[in-house]
Write a protein that holds these residues in place. Structure first.
Motif, PDB file in Angstrom:
ATOM      1  N   ARG A 322      37.047  53.391  37.580  1.00  0.00           N
ATOM      2  CA  ARG A 322      36.489  53.043  36.271  1.00  0.00           C
ATOM      3  C   ARG A 322      37.640  52.933  35.285  1.00  0.00           C
ATOM      4  NH1 ARG A 322      35.009  55.364  31.308  1.00  0.00           N
ATOM      5  NH2 ARG A 322      36.696  56.718  31.967  1.00  0.00           N
ATOM      6  N   ILE A 323      37.689  51.859  34.551  1.00  0.00           N
ATOM      7  CA  ILE A 323      38.744  51.717  33.540  1.00  0.00           C
ATOM      8  C   ILE A 323      38.085  51.445  32.190  1.00  0.00           C
ATOM      9  CG2 ILE A 323      40.864  50.536  32.856  1.00  0.00           C
ATOM     10  CD1 ILE A 323      41.276  49.675  35.714  1.00  0.00           C
ATOM     11  N   PHE A 324      38.435  52.268  31.224  1.00  0.00           N
ATOM     12  CA  PHE A 324      37.905  52.132  29.862  1.00  0.00           C
ATOM     13  C   PHE A 324      39.027  51.558  29.007  1.00  0.00           C
ATOM     14  CE2 PHE A 324      36.355  54.870  26.017  1.00  0.00           C
ATOM     15  CZ  PHE A 324      35.793  53.733  25.423  1.00  0.00           C
ATOM     16  N   GLU A 325      38.841  50.333  28.548  1.00  0.00           N
ATOM     17  CA  GLU A 325      39.869  49.656  27.738  1.00  0.00           C
ATOM     18  C   GLU A 325      39.584  49.973  26.272  1.00  0.00           C
ATOM     19  OE1 GLU A 325      42.708  47.114  27.991  1.00  0.00           O
ATOM     20  OE2 GLU A 325      42.509  48.017  26.019  1.00  0.00           O
ATOM     21  N   THR A 326      40.347  50.896  25.720  1.00  0.00           N
ATOM     22  CA  THR A 326      40.009  51.339  24.353  1.00  0.00           C
ATOM     23  C   THR A 326      40.596  50.426  23.285  1.00  0.00           C
ATOM     24  OG1 THR A 326      41.929  52.762  23.999  1.00  0.00           O
ATOM     25  CG2 THR A 326      40.050  53.776  25.117  1.00  0.00           C
ATOM     26  N   LEU A 327      41.586  49.605  23.621  1.00  0.00           N
ATOM     27  CA  LEU A 327      42.263  48.846  22.570  1.00  0.00           C
ATOM     28  C   LEU A 327      41.648  47.469  22.327  1.00  0.00           C
ATOM     29  CD1 LEU A 327      44.439  51.079  23.300  1.00  0.00           C
ATOM     30  CD2 LEU A 327      46.057  49.532  22.286  1.00  0.00           C
ATOM     31  N   PHE A 328      41.575  46.684  23.363  1.00  0.00           N
ATOM     32  CA  PHE A 328      41.106  45.304  23.183  1.00  0.00           C
ATOM     33  C   PHE A 328      39.697  45.152  23.734  1.00  0.00           C
ATOM     34  CE2 PHE A 328      45.784  44.715  23.574  1.00  0.00           C
ATOM     35  CZ  PHE A 328      46.006  44.245  22.292  1.00  0.00           C
ATOM     36  N   GLU A 329      38.940  44.215  23.145  1.00  0.00           N
ATOM     37  CA  GLU A 329      37.557  44.053  23.635  1.00  0.00           C
ATOM     38  C   GLU A 329      37.394  42.782  24.476  1.00  0.00           C
ATOM     39  OE1 GLU A 329      38.253  42.319  19.859  1.00  0.00           O
ATOM     40  OE2 GLU A 329      38.304  44.430  20.357  1.00  0.00           O
ATOM     41  N   ASN A 330      38.498  42.074  24.721  1.00  0.00           N
ATOM     42  CA  ASN A 330      38.343  40.835  25.493  1.00  0.00           C
ATOM     43  C   ASN A 330      39.415  40.752  26.582  1.00  0.00           C
ATOM     44  OD1 ASN A 330      37.319  38.393  26.204  1.00  0.00           O
ATOM     45  ND2 ASN A 330      38.359  37.226  24.614  1.00  0.00           N
ATOM     46  N   ARG A 331      39.690  41.910  27.181  1.00  0.00           N
ATOM     47  CA  ARG A 331      40.770  41.887  28.153  1.00  0.00           C
ATOM     48  C   ARG A 331      40.248  41.960  29.591  1.00  0.00           C
ATOM     49  NH1 ARG A 331      46.827  44.396  27.006  1.00  0.00           N
ATOM     50  NH2 ARG A 331      47.692  42.303  26.925  1.00  0.00           N
ATOM     51  N   PHE A 332      39.009  41.513  29.782  1.00  0.00           N
ATOM     52  CA  PHE A 332      38.448  41.537  31.132  1.00  0.00           C
ATOM     53  C   PHE A 332      38.267  40.114  31.656  1.00  0.00           C
ATOM     54  CE2 PHE A 332      36.326  45.717  29.770  1.00  0.00           C
ATOM     55  CZ  PHE A 332      37.365  46.471  30.293  1.00  0.00           C
ATOM     56  N   ASN A 333      39.050  39.183  31.113  1.00  0.00           N
ATOM     57  CA  ASN A 333      38.803  37.791  31.508  1.00  0.00           C
ATOM     58  C   ASN A 333      39.375  37.451  32.890  1.00  0.00           C
ATOM     59  OD1 ASN A 333      41.467  37.500  30.923  1.00  0.00           O
ATOM     60  ND2 ASN A 333      41.114  36.631  28.895  1.00  0.00           N
ATOM     61  N   TYR A 334      39.828  38.461  33.610  1.00  0.00           N
ATOM     62  CA  TYR A 334      40.256  38.269  34.999  1.00  0.00           C
ATOM     63  C   TYR A 334      39.136  38.618  35.984  1.00  0.00           C
ATOM     64  CZ  TYR A 334      40.451  43.304  34.665  1.00  0.00           C
ATOM     65  OH  TYR A 334      40.088  44.597  34.465  1.00  0.00           O
ATOM     66  N   VAL A 335      38.051  39.255  35.453  1.00  0.00           N
ATOM     67  CA  VAL A 335      37.044  39.849  36.346  1.00  0.00           C
ATOM     68  C   VAL A 335      36.339  38.783  37.190  1.00  0.00           C
ATOM     69  CG1 VAL A 335      34.817  41.067  36.366  1.00  0.00           C
ATOM     70  CG2 VAL A 335      36.700  41.935  34.972  1.00  0.00           C
ATOM     71  N   ASP A 336      35.908  37.682  36.568  1.00  0.00           N
ATOM     72  CA  ASP A 336      35.192  36.647  37.340  1.00  0.00           C
ATOM     73  C   ASP A 336      36.095  36.088  38.435  1.00  0.00           C
ATOM     74  OD1 ASP A 336      33.013  36.987  35.775  1.00  0.00           O
ATOM     75  OD2 ASP A 336      33.321  35.192  34.532  1.00  0.00           O
ATOM     76  N   GLU A 337      37.383  35.923  38.096  1.00  0.00           N
ATOM     77  CA  GLU A 337      38.308  35.357  39.071  1.00  0.00           C
ATOM     78  C   GLU A 337      38.466  36.311  40.260  1.00  0.00           C
ATOM     79  OE1 GLU A 337      38.025  32.501  37.391  1.00  0.00           O
ATOM     80  OE2 GLU A 337      40.035  31.937  38.055  1.00  0.00           O
ATOM     81  N   LEU A 338      38.653  37.596  39.987  1.00  0.00           N
ATOM     82  CA  LEU A 338      38.805  38.553  41.097  1.00  0.00           C
ATOM     83  C   LEU A 338      37.515  38.643  41.911  1.00  0.00           C
ATOM     84  CD1 LEU A 338      40.948  41.584  39.817  1.00  0.00           C
ATOM     85  CD2 LEU A 338      41.685  39.416  40.750  1.00  0.00           C
ATOM     86  N   ASN A 339      36.370  38.604  41.222  1.00  0.00           N
ATOM     87  CA  ASN A 339      35.103  38.669  41.962  1.00  0.00           C
ATOM     88  C   ASN A 339      34.925  37.443  42.853  1.00  0.00           C
ATOM     89  OD1 ASN A 339      34.444  41.163  41.018  1.00  0.00           O
ATOM     90  ND2 ASN A 339      33.020  40.446  39.439  1.00  0.00           N
ATOM     91  N   SER A 340      35.438  36.283  42.393  1.00  0.00           N
ATOM     92  CA  SER A 340      35.324  35.083  43.237  1.00  0.00           C
ATOM     93  C   SER A 340      36.143  35.256  44.527  1.00  0.00           C
ATOM     94  CB  SER A 340      35.783  33.834  42.462  1.00  0.00           C
ATOM     95  OG  SER A 340      37.210  33.788  42.421  1.00  0.00           O
ATOM     96  N   MET A 341      37.091  36.191  44.512  1.00  0.00           N
ATOM     97  CA  MET A 341      37.915  36.442  45.707  1.00  0.00           C
ATOM     98  C   MET A 341      37.296  37.520  46.600  1.00  0.00           C
ATOM     99  SD  MET A 341      41.601  36.662  43.800  1.00  0.00           S
ATOM    100  CE  MET A 341      42.685  36.363  45.197  1.00  0.00           C
ATOM    101  N   GLY A 342      36.171  38.090  46.156  1.00  0.00           N
ATOM    102  CA  GLY A 342      35.520  39.121  46.966  1.00  0.00           C
ATOM    103  C   GLY A 342      35.561  40.508  46.341  1.00  0.00           C
ATOM    104  N   ALA A 343      36.219  40.640  45.179  1.00  0.00           N
ATOM    105  CA  ALA A 343      36.235  41.952  44.528  1.00  0.00           C
ATOM    106  C   ALA A 343      34.835  42.279  44.015  1.00  0.00           C
ATOM    107  CB  ALA A 343      37.222  41.946  43.361  1.00  0.00           C
ATOM    108  N   LYS A 344      34.587  43.583  43.815  1.00  0.00           N
ATOM    109  CA  LYS A 344      33.272  43.986  43.285  1.00  0.00           C
ATOM    110  C   LYS A 344      33.518  44.722  41.979  1.00  0.00           C
ATOM    111  CE  LYS A 344      30.773  44.219  47.604  1.00  0.00           C
ATOM    112  NZ  LYS A 344      30.952  45.030  48.799  1.00  0.00           N
ATOM    113  N   ILE A 345      33.672  43.926  40.919  1.00  0.00           N
ATOM    114  CA  ILE A 345      33.971  44.525  39.616  1.00  0.00           C
ATOM    115  C   ILE A 345      32.810  44.224  38.678  1.00  0.00           C
ATOM    116  CG2 ILE A 345      35.644  44.659  37.716  1.00  0.00           C
ATOM    117  CD1 ILE A 345      37.723  43.443  39.566  1.00  0.00           C
ATOM    118  N   LYS A 346      32.319  45.271  38.020  1.00  0.00           N
ATOM    119  CA  LYS A 346      31.223  45.096  37.062  1.00  0.00           C
ATOM    120  C   LYS A 346      31.733  45.436  35.676  1.00  0.00           C
ATOM    121  CE  LYS A 346      27.901  47.597  39.012  1.00  0.00           C
ATOM    122  NZ  LYS A 346      26.808  48.389  39.354  1.00  0.00           N
TER     123      LYS A 346
END
Ligand code: EPU
Length: 419
Positions: A322-346
């Motif tokens: 679990r990673i809590f990003e306390t500084l920026f609110e839009n720094r998860f824009n890699y998640v869809d890309e990693l999930n397309s590779m088979g990662a399971k990130i919510k």
């Protein structure tokens, strides 16, 4: 446009030296506006953000010259008032740090709302509130900030939050004003201490940079001088993570481990074996990776710039991270890309991701949106089976000097394609 082609699933092994820190180099180049003689900066990374910042100071009459691959001489003998080129400002959020030097030297600057990575709101109120406390007048007209300093004076300034660039702007604005300024709630990043070292070398009187309280005694004038930029701790960390995600063993050869003090204990908790010898740091797995639970924080907390690379590594851990990003609110824009590779990130809410591991990653065509998301995609591609294509890799070049060559030296199969 630049692409990286990466044939993954090979362990990275070997030793590599990291380049100078982007976030120190950019500020020293901006600070050259304050000097009255030539300034020699060593260990400057040859990255596109540095090229943009050099162009920006050239707009103020600074002459620049590369003495060798990483030594940059900036000659501000003929500096003059100017407003930075809006097209360049839009490319680089760090252009904000021209405000401090320009106010101190010329008493004015007009700057459009700066651009850069779209990773969050990143308001500049912290900068403006601090500069007002020093006596600056600020107007926002047609999306451009107009700052003037009819009367600057030393003051006790409390920053609204530990912002890196706001600390640097406040520090530089205060250098030439009469009297003493104290900055409380200052950001403590080593790059700020490195900037202060340079400024002190050219005649400033700064104490406490690198801690939450910085004191500045105003001086009449600065001279020329020199400084050496510290190694880039974010690049070093990214390369260590590249070794771990591929189950290899990477050694960084030119970095004091103190710069990684907020990363190494986390990696140890994930079951990495860290070896520190002189200025060399090595990381390898000791067995299966364990999941991590971490919040990003201002320095010396866990760096937000490593949030996305750490998430990529966590896809290989046994369990849920679990990673809590306390500084920026839009720094998860890699998640869809990693999930397309088979990662399971919510994405649990705007600030938290949960990563279920371990997952087998498969190669994909990937698109990066910012420097650090790009680093995460590179790591995932290095671990994935098959050939991935990373589009928009010029964004990765903004902050990493020849990352592809460093990775190739460690055994990666990576090809750069320029269209
Ligand atoms: N913030 C908080 N709490 C805090 C401190 C900051 O919520 O205690 C929020 C701010 O509101 C802001 C965001 O965090 O929205 C960023 O903070 P800061 O103002 O410190 O960021 P910055 O000065 O704009 C520098 C680096 C960034 C790095 C951040 C945080 C430069 C040129 N940029 O930005 O680097 O992520 O500090 O360490 O120095 C990068 O290299 O890719 C990069 C984005």
């Amino acid at each position: 446009m630049t692409k990286f082609l990466i044939e993954g699933d090979r362990p990275l092994r070997g030793k590599v030296a990291v380049s100078g820190a982007k976030n120190a180099a950019l500020k020293m180049i901006a600070a050259s506006l304050l000097a009255t003689g030539p300034c020699k900066l060593r260990n400057v990374p040859r990255i596109s953000d540095v090229r943009v910042m050099i162009k920006l100071v050239e707009g103020f009459g600074v002459k620049s010259q590369w003495d060798d691959q990483h030594t940059l001489t900036l000659d501000p003998t003929r500096v003059h008032k100017a407003d930075p080129d809006p097209r360049l400002v839009k490319k680089l959020r760090a252009s904000l740090v021209l405000i401090g030097p320009a106010l101190a030297r010329f008493g004015q600057i007009s700057l459009p709302i700066p651009g850069g990575d779209q990773i969050g709101r990143r308001p500049i109120d912290t900068h403006l509130n601090a500069l007002r406390q020093l006596g600056a007048k600020i107007e926002l007209k047609n999306d451009t900030y107009h700052l003037t300093t009819p009367k600057l004076k030393g003051a006790t300034v409390f920053l609204d939050e530990m912002s890196v660039t706001a600390t640097e702007n406040t520090l530089m604005t205060a250098l030439l004003v009469q009297g003493k300024t104290t900055i409380h709630v200052a950001a403590s990043e080593p790059e700020i201490a490195n900037l202060a070292q340079f400024l002190n070398n050219i005649g400033a009187k700064i104490r406490g940079a690198g801690s939450p309280t910085i004191e500045i005694e105003g001086v009449k004038q600065l001279s020329g001088g020199q400084a050496t930029i510290i190694p880039d701790r974010i690049e070093a960390s990214t390369l260590l993570l590249a070794g771990l995600i591929t189950d290899g063993e990477v050694t960084i050869s030119n970095l004091d481990s103190k710069y990684l003090a907020n990363l190494l204990p986390t990696l140890e908790r994930m079951n990495a074996k860290i070896t520190i010898k002189n200025s060399q740091v090595t990381a390898r797995r000791q067995g299966n990776l364990k999941p991590v639970n971490i919040d990003t924080r201002p320095y010396p907390g866990f760096s937000t710039d490593l949030q996305s690379p750490l998430a990529a590594l966590s896809t290989q851990a046994q369990g849920t991270s679990r990673i809590f990003e306390t500084l920026f609110e839009n720094r998860f824009n890699y998640v869809d890309e990693l999930n397309s590779m088979g990662a399971k990130i919510k994405i649990l809410e705007r600030h938290t991701v949960e990563i279920a591991g371990p997952t087998v990653l498969v190669a994909k065509d990937l698109n990066t949106r910012d420097i650090r998301a790009g680093a995460a995609l590179v790591l995932a591609a290095l671990a994935a089976k098959g050939q991935s294509v990373i589009e928009n890799a010029q964004l990765i070049d903004r902050g990493h000097e020849r990352l592809d060559e460093k990775l190739a030296k460690l055994g990666a199969n990576i090809t750069r394609i320029e269209d």
